[in-house]
Design a protein around this motif. Structure first.
Motif, PDB file in Angstrom:
ATOM      1  N   LYS A   1      84.286 -40.397  24.835  1.00 33.37           N
ATOM      2  CA  LYS A   1      83.048 -40.846  24.191  1.00 33.37           C
ATOM      3  C   LYS A   1      82.347 -41.912  25.019  1.00 33.37           C
ATOM      4  CE  LYS A   1      82.544 -40.803  19.799  1.00 33.37           C
ATOM      5  NZ  LYS A   1      82.600 -41.069  18.334  1.00 33.37           N
ATOM      6  N   THR A   2      83.113 -42.799  25.670  1.00 34.56           N
ATOM      7  CA  THR A   2      82.515 -43.816  26.529  1.00 34.56           C
ATOM      8  C   THR A   2      81.790 -43.169  27.703  1.00 34.56           C
ATOM      9  OG1 THR A   2      84.220 -45.431  25.946  1.00 34.56           O
ATOM     10  CG2 THR A   2      83.004 -45.819  27.989  1.00 34.56           C
ATOM     11  N   VAL A   3      82.397 -42.140  28.284  1.00 31.78           N
ATOM     12  CA  VAL A   3      81.810 -41.461  29.441  1.00 31.78           C
ATOM     13  C   VAL A   3      80.519 -40.747  29.040  1.00 31.78           C
ATOM     14  CG1 VAL A   3      82.183 -39.715  31.222  1.00 31.78           C
ATOM     15  CG2 VAL A   3      84.078 -41.193  30.518  1.00 31.78           C
ATOM     16  N   PHE A   4      80.582 -39.962  27.966  1.00 30.00           N
ATOM     17  CA  PHE A   4      79.395 -39.220  27.534  1.00 30.00           C
ATOM     18  C   PHE A   4      78.281 -40.162  27.088  1.00 30.00           C
ATOM     19  CE2 PHE A   4      82.323 -35.700  27.520  1.00 30.00           C
ATOM     20  CZ  PHE A   4      81.527 -34.586  27.754  1.00 30.00           C
ATOM     21  N   ALA A   5      78.636 -41.191  26.329  1.00 24.44           N
ATOM     22  CA  ALA A   5      77.627 -42.125  25.838  1.00 24.44           C
ATOM     23  C   ALA A   5      76.941 -42.852  26.992  1.00 24.44           C
ATOM     24  CB  ALA A   5      78.264 -43.140  24.883  1.00 24.44           C
ATOM     25  N   SER A   6      77.693 -43.191  28.032  1.00 24.29           N
ATOM     26  CA  SER A   6      77.111 -43.885  29.185  1.00 24.29           C
ATOM     27  C   SER A   6      76.118 -42.992  29.911  1.00 24.29           C
ATOM     28  CB  SER A   6      78.215 -44.340  30.143  1.00 24.29           C
ATOM     29  OG  SER A   6      79.075 -45.272  29.518  1.00 24.29           O
ATOM     30  N   GLY A   7      76.452 -41.700  30.030  1.00 23.70           N
ATOM     31  CA  GLY A   7      75.528 -40.760  30.669  1.00 23.70           C
ATOM     32  C   GLY A   7      74.257 -40.569  29.856  1.00 23.70           C
ATOM     33  N   ILE A   8      74.407 -40.423  28.539  1.00 20.22           N
ATOM     34  CA  ILE A   8      73.241 -40.262  27.673  1.00 20.22           C
ATOM     35  C   ILE A   8      72.385 -41.528  27.702  1.00 20.22           C
ATOM     36  CG2 ILE A   8      72.494 -39.975  25.273  1.00 20.22           C
ATOM     37  CD1 ILE A   8      74.977 -38.209  24.856  1.00 20.22           C
ATOM     38  N   ARG A   9      73.031 -42.697  27.693  1.00 12.13           N
ATOM     39  CA  ARG A   9      72.279 -43.956  27.728  1.00 12.13           C
ATOM     40  C   ARG A   9      71.471 -44.081  29.019  1.00 12.13           C
ATOM     41  NH1 ARG A   9      76.183 -47.093  27.165  1.00 12.13           N
ATOM     42  NH2 ARG A   9      76.036 -47.479  24.919  1.00 12.13           N
ATOM     43  N   PHE A  10      72.062 -43.670  30.138  1.00 10.21           N
ATOM     44  CA  PHE A  10      71.340 -43.719  31.413  1.00 10.21           C
ATOM     45  C   PHE A  10      70.083 -42.859  31.350  1.00 10.21           C
ATOM     46  CE2 PHE A  10      70.306 -41.663  35.425  1.00 10.21           C
ATOM     47  CZ  PHE A  10      70.121 -42.746  36.262  1.00 10.21           C
ATOM     48  N   LEU A  11      70.221 -41.625  30.867  1.00 12.66           N
ATOM     49  CA  LEU A  11      69.074 -40.716  30.783  1.00 12.66           C
ATOM     50  C   LEU A  11      68.048 -41.227  29.775  1.00 12.66           C
ATOM     51  CD1 LEU A  11      71.069 -37.362  30.918  1.00 12.66           C
ATOM     52  CD2 LEU A  11      69.572 -38.248  32.713  1.00 12.66           C
ATOM     53  N   LYS A  12      68.515 -41.785  28.675  1.00 17.86           N
ATOM     54  CA  LYS A  12      67.613 -42.356  27.670  1.00 17.86           C
ATOM     55  C   LYS A  12      66.789 -43.492  28.282  1.00 17.86           C
ATOM     56  CE  LYS A  12      67.813 -45.071  23.361  1.00 17.86           C
ATOM     57  NZ  LYS A  12      67.401 -46.381  23.903  1.00 17.86           N
ATOM     58  N   ASN A  13      67.469 -44.422  28.951  1.00 19.37           N
ATOM     59  CA  ASN A  13      66.766 -45.564  29.547  1.00 19.37           C
ATOM     60  C   ASN A  13      65.805 -45.112  30.648  1.00 19.37           C
ATOM     61  OD1 ASN A  13      68.187 -47.241  27.837  1.00 19.37           O
ATOM     62  ND2 ASN A  13      69.713 -47.825  29.366  1.00 19.37           N
ATOM     63  N   HIS A  14      66.239 -44.142  31.431  1.00 24.61           N
ATOM     64  CA  HIS A  14      65.399 -43.626  32.519  1.00 24.61           C
ATOM     65  C   HIS A  14      64.126 -43.003  31.956  1.00 24.61           C
ATOM     66  CE1 HIS A  14      64.435 -41.825  36.413  1.00 24.61           C
ATOM     67  NE2 HIS A  14      65.460 -42.475  36.945  1.00 24.61           N
ATOM     68  N   ALA A  15      64.269 -42.258  30.854  1.00 24.32           N
ATOM     69  CA  ALA A  15      63.109 -41.627  30.216  1.00 24.32           C
ATOM     70  C   ALA A  15      62.152 -42.682  29.671  1.00 24.32           C
ATOM     71  CB  ALA A  15      63.575 -40.699  29.092  1.00 24.32           C
ATOM     72  N   GLU A  16      62.698 -43.697  29.035  1.00 23.09           N
ATOM     73  CA  GLU A  16      61.858 -44.754  28.469  1.00 23.09           C
ATOM     74  C   GLU A  16      61.101 -45.501  29.567  1.00 23.09           C
ATOM     75  OE1 GLU A  16      64.265 -45.876  24.367  1.00 23.09           O
ATOM     76  OE2 GLU A  16      64.812 -46.884  26.238  1.00 23.09           O
ATOM     77  N   GLU A  17      61.765 -45.725  30.699  1.00 18.94           N
ATOM     78  CA  GLU A  17      61.104 -46.404  31.816  1.00 18.94           C
ATOM     79  C   GLU A  17      59.957 -45.562  32.372  1.00 18.94           C
ATOM     80  OE1 GLU A  17      64.092 -47.294  34.688  1.00 18.94           O
ATOM     81  OE2 GLU A  17      65.192 -48.660  33.367  1.00 18.94           O
ATOM     82  N   LEU A  18      60.180 -44.249  32.495  1.00 23.21           N
ATOM     83  CA  LEU A  18      59.126 -43.373  33.004  1.00 23.21           C
ATOM     84  C   LEU A  18      57.945 -43.334  32.042  1.00 23.21           C
ATOM     85  CD1 LEU A  18      58.111 -41.410  35.137  1.00 23.21           C
ATOM     86  CD2 LEU A  18      59.330 -39.567  33.960  1.00 23.21           C
ATOM     87  N   ILE A  19      58.227 -43.274  30.752  1.00 23.76           N
ATOM     88  CA  ILE A  19      57.161 -43.275  29.750  1.00 23.76           C
ATOM     89  C   ILE A  19      56.350 -44.567  29.842  1.00 23.76           C
ATOM     90  CG2 ILE A  19      56.704 -43.397  27.257  1.00 23.76           C
ATOM     91  CD1 ILE A  19      59.062 -41.448  26.881  1.00 23.76           C
ATOM     92  N   ASN A  20      57.045 -45.685  30.024  1.00 25.95           N
ATOM     93  CA  ASN A  20      56.357 -46.976  30.134  1.00 25.95           C
ATOM     94  C   ASN A  20      55.495 -47.061  31.389  1.00 25.95           C
ATOM     95  OD1 ASN A  20      57.379 -47.989  27.724  1.00 25.95           O
ATOM     96  ND2 ASN A  20      59.210 -48.836  28.709  1.00 25.95           N
ATOM     97  N   THR A  21      56.008 -46.506  32.492  1.00 34.51           N
ATOM     98  CA  THR A  21      55.229 -46.564  33.742  1.00 34.51           C
ATOM     99  C   THR A  21      53.961 -45.728  33.650  1.00 34.51           C
ATOM    100  OG1 THR A  21      56.462 -44.714  34.724  1.00 34.51           O
ATOM    101  CG2 THR A  21      57.287 -46.949  35.155  1.00 34.51           C
ATOM    102  N   ARG A  22      53.919 -44.800  32.712  1.00 31.99           N
ATOM    103  CA  ARG A  22      52.721 -43.982  32.525  1.00 31.99           C
ATOM    104  C   ARG A  22      51.762 -44.600  31.507  1.00 31.99           C
ATOM    105  NH1 ARG A  22      54.646 -37.651  33.133  1.00 31.99           N
ATOM    106  NH2 ARG A  22      55.681 -37.938  35.137  1.00 31.99           N
ATOM    107  N   GLY A  23      52.020 -45.872  31.188  1.00 32.68           N
ATOM    108  CA  GLY A  23      51.091 -46.604  30.330  1.00 32.68           C
ATOM    109  C   GLY A  23      51.244 -46.344  28.857  1.00 32.68           C
ATOM    110  N   MET A  24      52.373 -45.755  28.448  1.00 33.47           N
ATOM    111  CA  MET A  24      52.604 -45.470  27.038  1.00 33.47           C
ATOM    112  C   MET A  24      53.717 -46.366  26.518  1.00 33.47           C
ATOM    113  SD  MET A  24      52.374 -41.297  26.950  1.00 33.47           S
ATOM    114  CE  MET A  24      53.520 -41.047  28.318  1.00 33.47           C
ATOM    115  N   SER A  25      53.613 -46.772  25.279  1.00 28.13           N
ATOM    116  CA  SER A  25      54.621 -47.620  24.672  1.00 28.13           C
ATOM    117  C   SER A  25      54.835 -47.186  23.230  1.00 28.13           C
ATOM    118  CB  SER A  25      54.204 -49.096  24.724  1.00 28.13           C
ATOM    119  OG  SER A  25      55.190 -49.909  24.126  1.00 28.13           O
TER     120      SER A  25
END
Length: 583
Positions: free
Chosen positions: A133-157
């Motif tokens: 669960k630690t391994v899977f959760a860490s991978g999902i968290r990375f993708l989640k954070n990466h997606a949020e950062e990309l959305i923010n860089t496109r001027g959306m919040s």
């Protein structure tokens, strides 16, 4: 495996979302995509994805990144994807990698583990263990954070409650594996009531219906039937859909498939090398020279994507110097001598620092998964409920392989084979569309027969004596299987099955055991093929004037099972979820 189902009140998922973000956590590659509600309303196919996953060491650029994850000696997250591979490779060059945890292609551990639970451990590339669960959760968290950062860089919040998250899973996964992914996503700080689980072949099907080429196509006309082959790195996931008059999709055959993905081809390549140098040398090479091992598999990944049925040229692979030196040190002979003595001497030729493999041998590496796939497809197409299926829709990364496409066309000449553009992204994009409109799927087929354990009046000569029990209210027969849904039955996604039962008087807690069976009409929950699925635990306030009757409604037509219990008199509702994971 004993499992329990804990009663909890779950808020209904809000329909007021401003953006849908889908995470496709694959066996070999992972990625994410998103679209806002306003974008979806204008054009459902207007979906954004990260297009800049870069492998610095290999100069690769892709729309997905490898499902690889690196932790330090304290099991703290370091990197994911290409960066994890490159970091681990650099550590290995400095001989500093031994205390790190490096995981790759670990998703299949959920499919294979029949005793999956919250404390399940998985091994990394060197054999060290961490909580899955630690391994899977860490991978999902990375993708989640990466997606949020990309959305923010496109001027959306967006506020957290404005985001609907969708995580994809194979349709052939067990209920326990699906719940495991949901809980891993929660551990990655995705709110439970903002999360949908999407089945991969369904998501791909939804995506293909919205592609420009699909408009006006008879493939997706009402009444048409088509098979979705989601061929990924680990699994082949197969669904058969029929288009309903309202445009939604009805599943005609329960999801099925097997471990027939692209990693089976990789395994054949490694077995070839093992047959030449020995299992012990290959294991030592993988353990002691992980950077070279990663480069070897990266090169094979690139080369295998170009393998065709009609190819006549041999394929060259660079042989890592570390492998040949290790072999010669351990075996006291040259690699060329070993190759000459092997069964592959006619098909593999050493040339300087490379090996040259004849096309028939490379093509043969695809035979195992493709033979399994062909046999399984033929079995499904022979079923009465899917007769008239005119199209095979190939999606998933493994479907991009020319030899896979050519084989399917040759083996099934009377069926139209459709491979959409960017078929490797069909699941990801379809998951976004599914997040906007989950009711794109209107009906599914039950994989099992579902029911609960009840008691009935004992009938002499009809019921077995071992099931006889004397109570204050009379002689009863125990362990009777009361069927809700039959295996193979079509279930509307919103329809539930309800049963009323008597609660224990004055008791604050009542339980209902839920079972599943591979048989169509089991008599007892102890029959062969039956197993305990879970328990509903209803906690009631005994100070309230509650009745003894409780209505329990179970829904099996969704991507996940759900349970709702109501007190017949007060109307008090308990919304519960299945707990398939015993701690």
């Amino acid at each position: 495996m004993h499992v329990t189902m804990l009663s909890c009140l779950i808020e209904k998922m809000t329909s007021k979302h401003e953006v849908v973000v889908a995470i496709d956590f694959g066996t070999t590659y992972s990625g994410y995509a998103f679209s806002t509600t306003s974008e979806y309303q204008k054009d459902p196919t207007k979906i954004s994805a990260n297009s800049a996953w870069i492998a610095a060491s290999a100069g690769l650029l892709s729309l997905k990144c490898p499902t690889c994850i690196l932790f330090d000696k304290d099991q703290k997250f370091v990197n994911f994807g290409y960066e994890a591979e490159d970091k681990y490779a650099n550590l290995a060059l400095d001989n500093m990698h031994h205390e790190y945890y490096f995981f790759k292609q670990f998703k299949m551990s959920l499919h294979k583990n029949k005793d999956l639970n919250r404390d399940t451990l998985i091994e990394d590339e060197s054999g060290k263990s961490m909580k899955a669960k630690t391994v899977f959760a860490s991978g999902i968290r990375f993708l989640k954070n990466h997606a949020e950062e990309l959305i923010n860089t496109r001027g959306m919040s967006f506020e957290e409650w404005e985001i609907r998250w969708v995580v994809t899973v194979p349709a052939i996964w067990s209920d326990a594996a699906k719940q495991f992914m949901r809980e891993a996503a929660q551990k990655a700080e995705i709110m439970n009531d903002q999360l949908l689980i999407a089945l991969e072949p369904e998501a791909a099907s939804v995506c293909c219906r919205h592609l420009p080429d699909a408009k006006g196509s008879d493939i997706f006309m009402p009444g048409s039937k088509y098979m979705v082959l989601d061929l990924g790195g680990g699994t082949a996931d197969i669904n058969v859909h029929q288009v309903v008059e309202d445009g939604s999709l009805r599943e005609l055959h329960k999801a099925s498939g097997g471990a027939w993905g692209g990693t089976r081809v990789d395994a054949s390549f490694i077995r070839l090398l093992c047959a030449i140098v020995g299992d012990d040398v290959m294991e030592a090479f993988r353990r002691e020279h992980p950077a070279d091992y990663i480069d070897l598999l990266r090169e094979f990944e690139v080369k295998k994507r170009n393998v065709k049925e009609t190819m006549e040229s041999s394929v060259n692979f660079r042989l890592p110097l570390a492998l040949t030196e290790l072999f010669e040190t351990k075996k006291k002979m040259t690699f060329r001598e070993a190759l000459a003595d092997s069964t592959y001497s006619d098909d593999v030729t050493p040339i300087a620092d490379k090996i040259r493999i004849k096309p028939n041998l490379i093509q043969g590496m695809f035979r195992d998964p493709l033979v399994h796939l062909e046999d399984h497809i033929r079995c499904i197409l022979a079923k009465p409920e899917v007769r008239g299926t005119s199209t095979l829709l190939l999606v998933g990364g493994f479907s991009e392989s020319p030899i896979v496409q050519e084989t399917m066309k040759r083996k099934f000449p009377r069926v139209k084979i459709v491979v959409p553009a960017e078929c490797g992204l069909a699941v990801l994009k379809g998951a976004v569309i599914f997040g906007h409109e989950p009711k794109n799927i209107s009906a599914r087929v039950a994989k099992f027969t579902y029911g609960i354990a009840i008691s009935k009046p004992f009938i002499e000569g009809h019921h077995p004596i071992e099931k006889k029990k004397v109570t204050q209210n009379g002689v009863i027969c125990t362990d009777v299987f009361h069927k809700y849904v039959e295996c193979g039955e079509s279930m509307d996604v919103d329809n539930s099955q309800t049963l009323s039962f008597s609660a224990a008087k004055g008791c604050s807690s009542n339980r209902v055991r839920v079972y599943r069976s591979t048989a169509s009409d089991p008599m007892f929950v102890t029959d062969d093929g039956c197993c305990l699925l879970g328990e509903v635990i209803l906690t009631r306030n005994t100070d309230l004037n509650l009745s003894q009757k409780i209505d329990v409604s179970l829904t099996f037509g969704g991507t996940e099972c759900s349970v709702v219990a109501n007190d017949s008199q007060s109307g008090e509702s308990f919304r519960s979820k299945f707990d398939f994971l015993n701690a």
